[in-house]
Design a protein around this motif. Structure first.
Motif, PDB file in Angstrom:
ATOM      1  N   UNK A  79       0.733  -1.074   0.121  1.00 58.77           N
ATOM      2  CA  UNK A  79       0.120   0.091   0.058  1.00 58.77           C
ATOM      3  C   UNK A  79       0.739   1.387  -0.045  1.00 58.77           C
ATOM      4  N   UNK A  80       2.127   1.052   0.301  1.00 54.65           N
ATOM      5  CA  UNK A  80       2.988   2.250   0.132  1.00 54.65           C
ATOM      6  C   UNK A  80       3.394   3.059   1.447  1.00 54.65           C
ATOM      7  N   UNK A  81       2.654   2.723   2.497  1.00 51.24           N
ATOM      8  CA  UNK A  81       2.678   3.151   3.863  1.00 51.24           C
ATOM      9  C   UNK A  81       4.318   3.056   4.413  1.00 51.24           C
ATOM     10  N   UNK A  82       4.550   1.996   4.169  1.00 47.10           N
ATOM     11  CA  UNK A  82       6.057   1.587   4.815  1.00 47.10           C
ATOM     12  C   UNK A  82       6.674   0.519   4.261  1.00 47.10           C
ATOM     13  N   UNK A  83       7.948   0.934   3.496  1.00 48.03           N
ATOM     14  CA  UNK A  83       8.525  -0.021   2.737  1.00 48.03           C
ATOM     15  C   UNK A  83       9.806  -0.743   3.811  1.00 48.03           C
ATOM     16  N   UNK A  84       9.720  -0.738   4.958  1.00 47.45           N
ATOM     17  CA  UNK A  84      10.526  -1.213   5.887  1.00 47.45           C
ATOM     18  C   UNK A  84      10.986  -2.518   5.659  1.00 47.45           C
TER      19      UNK A  84
END
Length: 98
Positions: A90-95
């Motif tokens: 969803x692009x919220x966190x690419x951790x």
């Protein structure tokens, strides 16, 4: 069921390794991880072995048996991994893939 949970863990690691190599596999990898988590839920519900070990009177808790603990920990870790995959897609966190 314990062996099946370990096999699903190896499959989940293969999914993760494939996604590390190619960014275009993020969505199929997330779907595959969801299938692994559903398989582990089925393993949790259908587990026919001994679920609890001895009772600890000092802390008043039942301990999981080793075989059931492997299934439970596998489910918890893979569910957390699925949550991180969804955040990445969803692009919220690419951790997870950094």
């Amino acid at each position: 069921m314990t062996i099946l949970a370990l096999v699903l863990d190896v499959l989940a690691y293969g999914i993760y390794a494939a996604q590390r190599q190619a960014a275009n596999l993020y969505m199929p990898g997330t779907i595959a991880q969801a299938v692994v988590v559903v398989g582990l839920i089925i393993c949790l519900v259908a587990f026919k072995g001994k679920r609890f070990g001895w009772f600890n009177f000092e802390t008043w808790v039942h301990n999981f048996s080793l075989r059931y603990a492997i299934v439970v920990l596998s489910f918890i870790l893979n569910a957390l991994l699925l949550f991180l995959y969804v955040l990445n897609v969803t692009g919220r966190n690419g951790l997870i893939f950094n």
